[in-house]
Design a protein around this motif. Structure first.
Motif, PDB file in Angstrom:
ATOM      1  N   ALA B  27      59.253  73.638   2.683  1.00 45.77           N
ATOM      2  CA  ALA B  27      59.107  72.257   2.978  1.00 45.77           C
ATOM      3  C   ALA B  27      57.735  71.588   2.976  1.00 45.77           C
ATOM      4  O   ALA B  27      56.770  72.471   3.133  1.00 45.77           O
ATOM      5  CB  ALA B  27      59.619  71.863   4.595  1.00 45.77           C
ATOM      6  N   VAL B  28      57.627  70.430   2.766  1.00 40.88           N
ATOM      7  CA  VAL B  28      56.295  69.694   2.866  1.00 40.88           C
ATOM      8  C   VAL B  28      56.499  68.515   4.075  1.00 40.88           C
ATOM      9  O   VAL B  28      57.418  67.759   3.976  1.00 40.88           O
ATOM     10  CB  VAL B  28      55.848  69.016   1.634  1.00 40.88           C
ATOM     11  CG1 VAL B  28      54.608  68.409   1.796  1.00 40.88           C
ATOM     12  CG2 VAL B  28      55.730  69.970   0.550  1.00 40.88           C
ATOM     13  N   VAL B  29      55.356  68.596   5.228  1.00 38.89           N
ATOM     14  CA  VAL B  29      55.404  67.722   6.134  1.00 38.89           C
ATOM     15  C   VAL B  29      54.243  66.818   6.064  1.00 38.89           C
ATOM     16  O   VAL B  29      53.200  67.458   5.984  1.00 38.89           O
ATOM     17  CB  VAL B  29      55.468  68.364   7.528  1.00 38.89           C
ATOM     18  CG1 VAL B  29      55.380  67.288   8.483  1.00 38.89           C
ATOM     19  CG2 VAL B  29      56.668  69.049   7.565  1.00 38.89           C
ATOM     20  N   ASP B  30      54.558  65.480   5.642  1.00 40.54           N
ATOM     21  CA  ASP B  30      53.339  64.557   5.390  1.00 40.54           C
ATOM     22  C   ASP B  30      53.151  63.596   6.917  1.00 40.54           C
ATOM     23  O   ASP B  30      53.918  62.806   7.101  1.00 40.54           O
ATOM     24  CB  ASP B  30      53.637  63.818   4.177  1.00 40.54           C
ATOM     25  CG  ASP B  30      52.383  63.026   3.674  1.00 40.54           C
ATOM     26  OD1 ASP B  30      51.341  63.640   3.869  1.00 40.54           O
ATOM     27  OD2 ASP B  30      52.700  61.785   3.386  1.00 40.54           O
ATOM     28  N   GLY B  41      51.932  69.898   6.008  1.00 36.62           N
ATOM     29  CA  GLY B  41      51.709  70.068   4.502  1.00 36.62           C
ATOM     30  C   GLY B  41      52.976  71.162   4.110  1.00 36.62           C
ATOM     31  O   GLY B  41      53.862  70.852   4.551  1.00 36.62           O
ATOM     32  N   PHE B  42      52.464  72.135   3.176  1.00 47.22           N
ATOM     33  CA  PHE B  42      53.412  73.001   2.725  1.00 47.22           C
ATOM     34  C   PHE B  42      53.595  74.044   3.580  1.00 47.22           C
ATOM     35  O   PHE B  42      52.630  74.868   4.240  1.00 47.22           O
ATOM     36  CB  PHE B  42      52.833  73.482   1.286  1.00 47.22           C
ATOM     37  CG  PHE B  42      53.874  74.609   0.726  1.00 47.22           C
ATOM     38  CD1 PHE B  42      54.835  74.088   0.108  1.00 47.22           C
ATOM     39  CD2 PHE B  42      53.462  75.835   0.764  1.00 47.22           C
ATOM     40  CE1 PHE B  42      56.022  75.101  -0.216  1.00 47.22           C
ATOM     41  CE2 PHE B  42      54.343  76.951   0.392  1.00 47.22           C
ATOM     42  CZ  PHE B  42      55.535  76.407  -0.298  1.00 47.22           C
ATOM     43  N   THR B 206      60.101  75.330   9.302  1.00 46.58           N
ATOM     44  CA  THR B 206      58.992  76.094   8.672  1.00 46.58           C
ATOM     45  C   THR B 206      57.589  75.891   9.300  1.00 46.58           C
ATOM     46  O   THR B 206      56.659  76.579   9.387  1.00 46.58           O
ATOM     47  CB  THR B 206      58.898  75.814   7.239  1.00 46.58           C
ATOM     48  OG1 THR B 206      58.833  74.362   7.164  1.00 46.58           O
ATOM     49  CG2 THR B 206      59.824  76.445   6.368  1.00 46.58           C
ATOM     50  N   THR B 207      57.488  74.628   9.843  1.00 45.99           N
ATOM     51  CA  THR B 207      56.327  74.234  10.642  1.00 45.99           C
ATOM     52  C   THR B 207      56.580  74.457  12.165  1.00 45.99           C
ATOM     53  O   THR B 207      57.779  74.433  12.694  1.00 45.99           O
ATOM     54  CB  THR B 207      56.003  72.632  10.483  1.00 45.99           C
ATOM     55  OG1 THR B 207      54.677  72.458  11.048  1.00 45.99           O
ATOM     56  CG2 THR B 207      56.982  71.782  10.855  1.00 45.99           C
ATOM     57  N   TYR B 360      53.719  56.427  14.937  1.00 51.61           N
ATOM     58  CA  TYR B 360      53.484  56.524  13.553  1.00 51.61           C
ATOM     59  C   TYR B 360      54.730  57.312  12.889  1.00 51.61           C
ATOM     60  O   TYR B 360      55.692  57.812  13.563  1.00 51.61           O
ATOM     61  CB  TYR B 360      52.246  57.333  13.304  1.00 51.61           C
ATOM     62  CG  TYR B 360      52.062  58.525  14.122  1.00 51.61           C
ATOM     63  CD1 TYR B 360      52.769  59.804  13.575  1.00 51.61           C
ATOM     64  CD2 TYR B 360      51.333  58.617  15.152  1.00 51.61           C
ATOM     65  CE1 TYR B 360      52.810  61.014  14.445  1.00 51.61           C
ATOM     66  CE2 TYR B 360      51.177  59.844  15.945  1.00 51.61           C
ATOM     67  CZ  TYR B 360      52.063  61.014  15.457  1.00 51.61           C
ATOM     68  OH  TYR B 360      51.772  62.124  16.185  1.00 51.61           O
ATOM     69  N   GLY B 361      54.645  57.312  11.589  1.00 54.85           N
ATOM     70  CA  GLY B 361      55.712  57.940  10.847  1.00 54.85           C
ATOM     71  C   GLY B 361      55.273  59.284  10.161  1.00 54.85           C
ATOM     72  O   GLY B 361      54.051  59.402   9.679  1.00 54.85           O
ATOM     73  N   VAL B 362      56.206  60.087  10.066  1.00 55.90           N
ATOM     74  CA  VAL B 362      56.054  61.289   9.289  1.00 55.90           C
ATOM     75  C   VAL B 362      57.094  61.489   8.345  1.00 55.90           C
ATOM     76  O   VAL B 362      58.310  61.481   8.580  1.00 55.90           O
ATOM     77  CB  VAL B 362      55.982  62.437  10.124  1.00 55.90           C
ATOM     78  CG1 VAL B 362      55.914  64.011   9.601  1.00 55.90           C
ATOM     79  CG2 VAL B 362      54.732  62.289  11.255  1.00 55.90           C
ATOM     80  N   ASP B 363      56.797  61.993   7.082  1.00 57.95           N
ATOM     81  CA  ASP B 363      57.834  62.275   6.115  1.00 57.95           C
ATOM     82  C   ASP B 363      57.841  63.867   5.842  1.00 57.95           C
ATOM     83  O   ASP B 363      56.887  64.562   5.947  1.00 57.95           O
ATOM     84  CB  ASP B 363      57.517  61.405   4.847  1.00 57.95           C
ATOM     85  CG  ASP B 363      57.483  60.168   5.125  1.00 57.95           C
ATOM     86  OD1 ASP B 363      58.674  59.402   5.185  1.00 57.95           O
ATOM     87  OD2 ASP B 363      56.461  59.244   5.226  1.00 57.95           O
ATOM     88  N   THR B 364      59.136  64.168   5.633  1.00 57.40           N
ATOM     89  CA  THR B 364      59.557  65.827   5.372  1.00 57.40           C
ATOM     90  C   THR B 364      60.284  65.799   4.241  1.00 57.40           C
ATOM     91  O   THR B 364      61.245  64.954   4.096  1.00 57.40           O
ATOM     92  CB  THR B 364      60.290  66.070   6.586  1.00 57.40           C
ATOM     93  OG1 THR B 364      59.272  65.971   7.653  1.00 57.40           O
ATOM     94  CG2 THR B 364      60.586  67.796   6.275  1.00 57.40           C
TER      95      THR B 364
END
Lengths: 373, 373, 373
Positions: B27-30, B41-42, B206-207, B360-364
């Motif tokens: 996964a990537v978490v932004d 991140g990754f 994963t995070t 705020y917003g977070v994208d996954t």
């Protein structure tokens, strides 16, 4: 062919069978009011959760490989390779050290929720080693050289080593199976171990409280143990007794000898009998299982179990257990147990805070649900 | 007969099947630039690695026994013995506490890479206990008494206990499967547990970063939970929704109630349908598998998932997730998932260091490869 | 069909086989008198205890899933899903990173009790990743992208990633199997890892003493490795050699390159031969097993094994091993090994306390009993 799990074989020496075991325990331990310990009262746990395999390989070879994952780790139990030819069996790997009748019999088949107090107190366990046993009619001889438990060998400084010997005479007397055994055990603790500790719970494993305890015995260099066993199975009836003397050799201190022993008798209310083979009790076969017109097998057992951890200057205390068990085996591979024990303590290491008493009684009620194959 | 792994049976009540599950996640978490956290991140992991067995024993008995070894330990998951007679099932051992539709459905069959945020946040887990369930036509009633997870029971001071109840009505409406459920959960945390903590990751496991978190709530003595469920499967379409209210009873502090809920809808692009039985989603059967003239099953899903961990003086934050998933199941027992989520946070416990913002917003973006049998 | 354990298949793409491995080791390591270390001398352990499953699923899919429980944890070894079509294999999950001939060959089939010193020293391990390999006649190409070992990925800050490439040309020359291979490995250690350490035991794994050791190399950012391989199997004879150069990229320090390599030759005293397939040695098939008129297979091997952990300012020491092994395989799936090694050390990191010497010899005698299926 199903033996709980399927045994797959080709009739030419190859075979394979999964192994599994789930034991769920719940208990109440009732100590005098002056003993405040949150580990007493109600407790429960997954007592054993084992998964493994066993099999045979043409040429006389076989194996058993099992791990217990009840507590989040994966602890190796039986993990060995063997070779059989005639009455001879040679085994290499982690296996039992011929400690005695009840320890060698599977925990699936014991008469009580835990074995006699001394078996756990004196540190009986499986160890990595090489052994040979020879069976000739009613006579069985077993001898082995062992180092230590697999987990303890991850310390590369562990160079403990010991020898174990057991002799069994198990004749039939009419339709009754008799069993007589003696065993001797010698162990050099090695350079990495310099103290030993013997202690025991009040019958059930769900609590971690031990009322008797030698605490750490320093300067320990060697352990020696001697055991004697006798048992009889006569139809619905069985009786069994064991005694064991364990001595610690110490540098700069006396060498105390501790004693444990138990006698039990049991009776099936249904038309069933215990099973025995190769110097061990084996799993019983239910004659009239639930779902096939029967109610399964019902057995009652009584036991007196003594563990004396006091000798000379070491006052670890004495535990006398008076126990009763009721076992219902509705079908092969499944059983339910209800146990009651009254434990009498003398010189217990847990002191009653109200009156300073170290001699008192503790009552235990315990239940188990069990699956095994 | 193969169900991923072979199910061996003799037609007379004996059966045995190995169980296995491998889930690999990346996964990537932004997160906004002011949130510096190397766990974002990754990230990637073995999400689940389960091995076990299940089977039946003549007389109505059965068992399931499985452990998860993804992280180096061996964590017991399902480990129970059951008895079935007619519509009645009695279960003893470690199993799920009838938490709700999605939690009870296997992680092999969920529409998204993780279940709704509240299922993990509110501490849903398997526990040791005894339960009974009764199915009569479209009605299913489930009730159980549970203590705690096997790992947590290794603390003998743990005397937590709870009761769980769930009622399901699942009629057919024409060719459509409907599902309605309610559940109630009560738990005394016992003497060994005096605080609870609810928190949740941004969809992916994963995070280890949680943007919302109640932190430790002291003085906790009891938890109560109430859930409501509804779902429909109509050919290629399905929809499901759940809501859950969790209350913590505390000594010397207010009793906050937290809320979680989600609604989802999905559509198969191929001629497939979800499967349902016994109050749970079950594994789908691919109609036209890869390698047999088809391309497997392809499904798209959308979900709104809310978790509100703020109540009164407790400001744990609110997470609103907007999610989409694409699932390709080339053949039964194997599937691949791609998930996207936008998480909107309000009063997050992770503060944006640049502007002090807690909203705020977070994208996954997440992917999974899965094997299960 | 038995391959140690039964392989159950339906002839239409489904198959399933349990996997197991038990390796028991004992060894004596004899160092100069001035080196006092209780981890030397006699040591023993369960070297590997693996249990798992493998199988195939119609449509071209397959899997392998195994864990090692020798030390009380459950460490994932192979845990992957693959897809095969023609000569192409795509794999996702935890698997080997195409390190080289001996590392890729199973530890069940090595000529010595441990692989060449560099394979362990340079941190070869299975990692989570995606790879593809393509076989066309004697040519095999393998390439993969990997992150890290499953256990190390439980740290969500671990964002290390690497690429691995291996090319093999393995033609037949008359009846002889030839093997030539090269491999390249690149790895960004990521933000969570900032130092590396290379070291190695004196052949046997039962001791934890390493005479050569780079100690922690700080500022590490990247690793690159290049390997070359050659082997031949000609009837009873085989020979194999590998060389590997490992470089550490560092910030604020020089980039040392370390070297490891080994050459071995072996001869079966019985009418047997090693097996080879897909760029790896495979399990041999005993022609005349014990119990079927034969004595099994007996093989002798000799090896020279060098590991040089000194480069520039890093003085980790050099280990030159001269080794002999005797392997008895009485039947397929079981073997016994006896190994002798003389290790010559130069600039060892363990100093002889008597004379301050860092160049000396160490002798090792080791034995193994092995079951594998």
């Amino acid at each position: 062919k199903f033996k709980g799990a399927p045994e797959i074989s080709d009739g030419k020496g190859w075979s394979f069978k999964p192994r599994g075991r789930l034991l769920f325990d719940a208990a109440v331990v009732d100590a005098p009011r002056g003993i405040v310990d949150r580990g007493l009262g109600f407790s429960n746990e997954v007592r054993r959760a084992r998964l493994g395999v066993e099999g045979t390989i043409p040429g006389g070879f076989g194996y058993k490989f099992e791990a217990d994952i009840a507590t989040g780790d994966a602890e190796l139990t039986d993990a060995f390779l063997d070779y059989k030819r005639g009455g001879l069996t040679v085994t290499v790997g982690q296996h039992n050290t011929f400690q005695g009748l009840e320890e060698l019999s599977s925990s699936n088949d014991t008469s009580f929720i835990e074995r006699a107090a001394f078996t756990d107190a004196f540190g009986f366990e499986r160890r990595l080693g090489v052994s040979a046993q020879y069976q000739a009619g009613p006579v069985l001889a077993q001898a082995g050289l062992f180092t230590d438990n697999a987990a303890d060998l991850s310390n590369d400084e562990n160079n403990g080593v010991g020898g174990d010997l057991r002799l069994v005479y198990a004749p039939m007397l009419g339709h009754s199976q008799l069993h007589f055994g003696v065993s001797g055990h010698w162990r050099d603790l090695g350079d990495a171990v310099t103290n030993v500790r013997y202690r025991q719970r009040p019958l059930v494993h769900t609590t971690d409280t031990r009322f008797i305890d030698t605490n750490s015995l320093g300067g320990a260099t060697k352990e020696t143990g001697y055991g004697a066993e006798a048992a009889v199975i006569a139809g619905r009836f069985h009786a069994a007794g064991e005694a064991f003397w364990q001595t610690v050799r110490r540098t700069g201190a006396a060498d105390p000898t501790f004693f444990g022993g138990s006698v039990e008798a049991g009776w099936f209310l249904t038309d069933d009998t215990r099973s025995y083979k190769g110097g061990m009790f084996k799993s019983m076969k239910v004659k009239h299982p639930l779902g096939s017109g029967g109610i399964g097998a019902v057995q009652v057992n009584a036991r007196y179990d003594r563990l004396d951890l006091s000798d000379g200057a070491v006052i670890g205390g004495v535990q006398d257990g008076y126990m009763a068990s009721l076992i219902w085996t509705p079908v092969d591979h499944i059983r339910f147990m209800l146990n009651y024990a009254h434990m009498d303590y003398t010189n217990a290491t847990v002191v009653n805070a109200i009156n300073g008493d170290r001699s008192y009684g503790v009552d235990t009620l315990a239940a188990r649900a069990q699956l095994s194959f």
